[in-house]
Design a protein around this motif. Structure first.
Motif, PDB file in Angstrom:
ATOM      1  N   ILE A  25       0.857  -1.187   0.000  1.00  0.00           N
ATOM      2  CA  ILE A  25       0.000   0.000   0.000  1.00  0.00           C
ATOM      3  C   ILE A  25       0.896   1.241   0.000  1.00  0.00           C
ATOM      4  O   ILE A  25       2.040   1.184   0.455  1.00  0.00           O
ATOM      5  CB  ILE A  25      -0.980   0.021   1.195  1.00  0.00           C
ATOM      6  N   PRO A  26       0.401   2.351  -0.520  1.00  0.00           N
ATOM      7  CA  PRO A  26       1.230   3.562  -0.532  1.00  0.00           C
ATOM      8  C   PRO A  26       1.661   3.972   0.881  1.00  0.00           C
ATOM      9  O   PRO A  26       0.867   3.935   1.827  1.00  0.00           O
ATOM     10  CB  PRO A  26       0.303   4.614  -1.149  1.00  0.00           C
ATOM     11  N   HIS A  27       2.932   4.317   1.002  1.00  0.00           N
ATOM     12  CA  HIS A  27       3.502   4.726   2.290  1.00  0.00           C
ATOM     13  C   HIS A  27       4.763   5.553   2.028  1.00  0.00           C
ATOM     14  O   HIS A  27       5.313   5.514   0.929  1.00  0.00           O
ATOM     15  CB  HIS A  27       3.832   3.492   3.143  1.00  0.00           C
ATOM     16  N   PRO A  28       5.208   6.300   3.015  1.00  0.00           N
ATOM     17  CA  PRO A  28       6.463   7.038   2.829  1.00  0.00           C
ATOM     18  C   PRO A  28       7.609   6.051   2.563  1.00  0.00           C
ATOM     19  O   PRO A  28       7.572   4.912   3.031  1.00  0.00           O
ATOM     20  CB  PRO A  28       6.678   7.745   4.181  1.00  0.00           C
ATOM     21  N   PRO A  29       8.618   6.474   1.821  1.00  0.00           N
ATOM     22  CA  PRO A  29       9.733   5.569   1.507  1.00  0.00           C
ATOM     23  C   PRO A  29      10.354   4.988   2.783  1.00  0.00           C
ATOM     24  O   PRO A  29      10.609   5.707   3.739  1.00  0.00           O
ATOM     25  CB  PRO A  29      10.743   6.459   0.789  1.00  0.00           C
ATOM     26  N   ASN A  30      10.578   3.685   2.764  1.00  0.00           N
ATOM     27  CA  ASN A  30      11.243   2.965   3.864  1.00  0.00           C
ATOM     28  C   ASN A  30      10.478   2.975   5.184  1.00  0.00           C
ATOM     29  O   ASN A  30      11.019   2.568   6.203  1.00  0.00           O
ATOM     30  CB  ASN A  30      12.666   3.484   4.089  1.00  0.00           C
ATOM     31  N   PHE A  31       9.262   3.421   5.204  1.00  0.00           N
ATOM     32  CA  PHE A  31       8.438   3.400   6.413  1.00  0.00           C
ATOM     33  C   PHE A  31       7.613   2.123   6.361  1.00  0.00           C
ATOM     34  O   PHE A  31       6.497   2.107   5.835  1.00  0.00           O
ATOM     35  CB  PHE A  31       7.536   4.639   6.471  1.00  0.00           C
ATOM     36  N   SER A  32       8.205   1.028   6.857  1.00  0.00           N
ATOM     37  CA  SER A  32       7.514  -0.259   6.811  1.00  0.00           C
ATOM     38  C   SER A  32       7.841  -1.064   8.068  1.00  0.00           C
ATOM     39  O   SER A  32       8.791  -0.753   8.777  1.00  0.00           O
ATOM     40  CB  SER A  32       7.899  -1.036   5.549  1.00  0.00           C
ATOM     41  N   PRO A  33       7.077  -2.129   8.314  1.00  0.00           N
ATOM     42  CA  PRO A  33       7.268  -2.896   9.545  1.00  0.00           C
ATOM     43  C   PRO A  33       8.304  -4.015   9.441  1.00  0.00           C
ATOM     44  O   PRO A  33       8.497  -4.754  10.398  1.00  0.00           O
ATOM     45  CB  PRO A  33       5.879  -3.483   9.787  1.00  0.00           C
ATOM     46  N   ILE A  34       8.988  -4.149   8.315  1.00  0.00           N
ATOM     47  CA  ILE A  34       9.833  -5.332   8.117  1.00  0.00           C
ATOM     48  C   ILE A  34      10.991  -5.383   9.107  1.00  0.00           C
ATOM     49  O   ILE A  34      11.300  -6.440   9.659  1.00  0.00           O
ATOM     50  CB  ILE A  34      10.345  -5.427   6.669  1.00  0.00           C
ATOM     51  N   THR A  35      11.635  -4.267   9.373  1.00  0.00           N
ATOM     52  CA  THR A  35      12.726  -4.262  10.352  1.00  0.00           C
ATOM     53  C   THR A  35      12.196  -4.677  11.720  1.00  0.00           C
ATOM     54  O   THR A  35      12.816  -5.492  12.411  1.00  0.00           O
ATOM     55  CB  THR A  35      13.377  -2.866  10.435  1.00  0.00           C
ATOM     56  N   ALA A  36      11.060  -4.125  12.115  1.00  0.00           N
ATOM     57  CA  ALA A  36      10.479  -4.474  13.417  1.00  0.00           C
ATOM     58  C   ALA A  36      10.086  -5.945  13.466  1.00  0.00           C
ATOM     59  O   ALA A  36      10.292  -6.611  14.485  1.00  0.00           O
ATOM     60  CB  ALA A  36       9.266  -3.589  13.705  1.00  0.00           C
ATOM     61  N   ILE A  37       9.556  -6.463  12.384  1.00  0.00           N
ATOM     62  CA  ILE A  37       9.172  -7.867  12.335  1.00  0.00           C
ATOM     63  C   ILE A  37      10.413  -8.754  12.433  1.00  0.00           C
ATOM     64  O   ILE A  37      10.412  -9.762  13.145  1.00  0.00           O
ATOM     65  CB  ILE A  37       8.345  -8.175  11.062  1.00  0.00           C
ATOM     66  N   ALA A  38      11.472  -8.374  11.733  1.00  0.00           N
ATOM     67  CA  ALA A  38      12.712  -9.157  11.791  1.00  0.00           C
ATOM     68  C   ALA A  38      13.288  -9.157  13.211  1.00  0.00           C
ATOM     69  O   ALA A  38      13.665 -10.206  13.742  1.00  0.00           O
ATOM     70  CB  ALA A  38      13.728  -8.598  10.795  1.00  0.00           C
ATOM     71  N   LEU A  39      13.343  -7.991  13.830  1.00  0.00           N
ATOM     72  CA  LEU A  39      13.867  -7.882  15.190  1.00  0.00           C
ATOM     73  C   LEU A  39      12.973  -8.627  16.181  1.00  0.00           C
ATOM     74  O   LEU A  39      13.444  -9.397  17.022  1.00  0.00           O
ATOM     75  CB  LEU A  39      13.998  -6.405  15.582  1.00  0.00           C
ATOM     76  N   PHE A  40      11.669  -8.408  16.064  1.00  0.00           N
ATOM     77  CA  PHE A  40      10.694  -9.073  16.934  1.00  0.00           C
ATOM     78  C   PHE A  40      10.768 -10.589  16.778  1.00  0.00           C
ATOM     79  O   PHE A  40      10.788 -11.330  17.762  1.00  0.00           O
ATOM     80  CB  PHE A  40       9.281  -8.574  16.598  1.00  0.00           C
ATOM     81  N   GLY A  41      10.792 -11.062  15.542  1.00  0.00           N
ATOM     82  CA  GLY A  41      10.844 -12.497  15.298  1.00  0.00           C
ATOM     83  C   GLY A  41      12.101 -13.123  15.865  1.00  0.00           C
ATOM     84  O   GLY A  41      12.053 -14.173  16.509  1.00  0.00           O
ATOM     85  N   GLY A  42      13.242 -12.478  15.628  1.00  0.00           N
ATOM     86  CA  GLY A  42      14.492 -13.001  16.165  1.00  0.00           C
ATOM     87  C   GLY A  42      14.493 -13.046  17.677  1.00  0.00           C
ATOM     88  O   GLY A  42      15.024 -13.974  18.286  1.00  0.00           O
ATOM     89  N   HIS A  43      13.865 -12.065  18.285  1.00  0.00           N
ATOM     90  CA  HIS A  43      13.854 -11.989  19.740  1.00  0.00           C
ATOM     91  C   HIS A  43      12.804 -12.893  20.383  1.00  0.00           C
ATOM     92  O   HIS A  43      13.051 -13.479  21.448  1.00  0.00           O
ATOM     93  CB  HIS A  43      13.622 -10.539  20.182  1.00  0.00           C
ATOM     94  N   ASN A  44      11.637 -13.032  19.776  1.00  0.00           N
ATOM     95  CA  ASN A  44      10.508 -13.691  20.441  1.00  0.00           C
ATOM     96  C   ASN A  44      10.138 -15.080  19.933  1.00  0.00           C
ATOM     97  O   ASN A  44       9.432 -15.797  20.639  1.00  0.00           O
ATOM     98  CB  ASN A  44       9.265 -12.804  20.351  1.00  0.00           C
ATOM     99  N   LEU A  45      10.557 -15.447  18.746  1.00  0.00           N
ATOM    100  CA  LEU A  45      10.161 -16.750  18.216  1.00  0.00           C
ATOM    101  C   LEU A  45      11.240 -17.785  18.529  1.00  0.00           C
ATOM    102  O   LEU A  45      12.384 -17.626  18.120  1.00  0.00           O
ATOM    103  CB  LEU A  45       9.907 -16.673  16.709  1.00  0.00           C
ATOM    104  N   SER A  46      10.868 -18.821  19.239  1.00  0.00           N
ATOM    105  CA  SER A  46      11.855 -19.827  19.631  1.00  0.00           C
ATOM    106  C   SER A  46      12.290 -20.697  18.456  1.00  0.00           C
ATOM    107  O   SER A  46      13.395 -21.209  18.448  1.00  0.00           O
ATOM    108  CB  SER A  46      11.313 -20.697  20.760  1.00  0.00           C
ATOM    109  N   ASP A  47      11.439 -20.848  17.456  1.00  0.00           N
ATOM    110  CA  ASP A  47      11.807 -21.612  16.264  1.00  0.00           C
ATOM    111  C   ASP A  47      12.591 -20.682  15.338  1.00  0.00           C
ATOM    112  O   ASP A  47      12.019 -19.825  14.661  1.00  0.00           O
ATOM    113  CB  ASP A  47      10.561 -22.160  15.571  1.00  0.00           C
ATOM    114  N   ARG A  48      13.892 -20.837  15.332  1.00  0.00           N
ATOM    115  CA  ARG A  48      14.764 -19.938  14.557  1.00  0.00           C
ATOM    116  C   ARG A  48      14.511 -20.033  13.057  1.00  0.00           C
ATOM    117  O   ARG A  48      14.691 -19.056  12.336  1.00  0.00           O
ATOM    118  CB  ARG A  48      16.247 -20.227  14.858  1.00  0.00           C
TER     119      ARG A  48
END
Length: 165
Positions: A25-48
């Protein structure tokens, strides 16, 4: 009765859908959740395997709409590095969200330099200098989505005390 694996699968599926939608969907450049999802997943998901696959799946499916380009390899590598960071940190906070933004900035723009600028110090400086305005959007998006995931996870964990790991 729902088991924790089912809950975890649902959360991962919601993150994938959310991540893909936010990228297409239209959004400002580079304003997306992917970095947060990557960090969150690495930190919180036990299945690497799931943690490292999560941003790649989001990127791949959204890239089917946006296009796949040579720079995608560097983008994917940047997010895998952020997942790895997530596996090593004690908590998600301001410092490691900013570090995640910086990691992505360095890796992705290194790819931009390799693929599209003269391969000399002047080209490198020009590439990173021209990327600075996009870095501001990255930081804003990473902080917004990083804290959104952190506080949403805390709230969900208080409602459903069983771990999603």
């Amino acid at each position: 009765m729902e088991n924790k694996f089912d809950r975890s699968q649902k959360i991962v599926l919601l993150m994938i859908i959310f991540g893909v939608l936010c990228r297409i969907i239209p959004h400002p450049p580079n304003f997306s959740p992917i970095t947060a999802i990557a960090l969150f997943g690495g930190h919180n998901l036990s299945d690497r395997r799931v943690a490292f696959s999560l941003p790649l799946v989001i990127l791949f499916f959204s890239d089917l709409f946006l296009g796949i380009f040579p720079i995608s390899l560097f983008v994917y590598a940047g997010f895998l590095t952020i997942v790895y960071l997530g596996t090593k940190i004690k908590s998600i906070g301001f410092g490691n969200i900013i570090l995640s933004s910086l990691i992505f900035f360095i890796i992705s723009n290194f790819g931009v330099w390799i693929l599209g600028y003269p391969r000399n110090i002047d080209g490198l400086i020009q590439c990173y200098t021209l990327a600075i305005p996009f870095f501001g959007y990255s930081i804003a998006g990473d902080l917004f989505f990083g804290y959104l995931f952190k506080f949403s996870f805390i709230k969900i964990s208080s409602i459903f005390p069983k771990s999603i790991n």
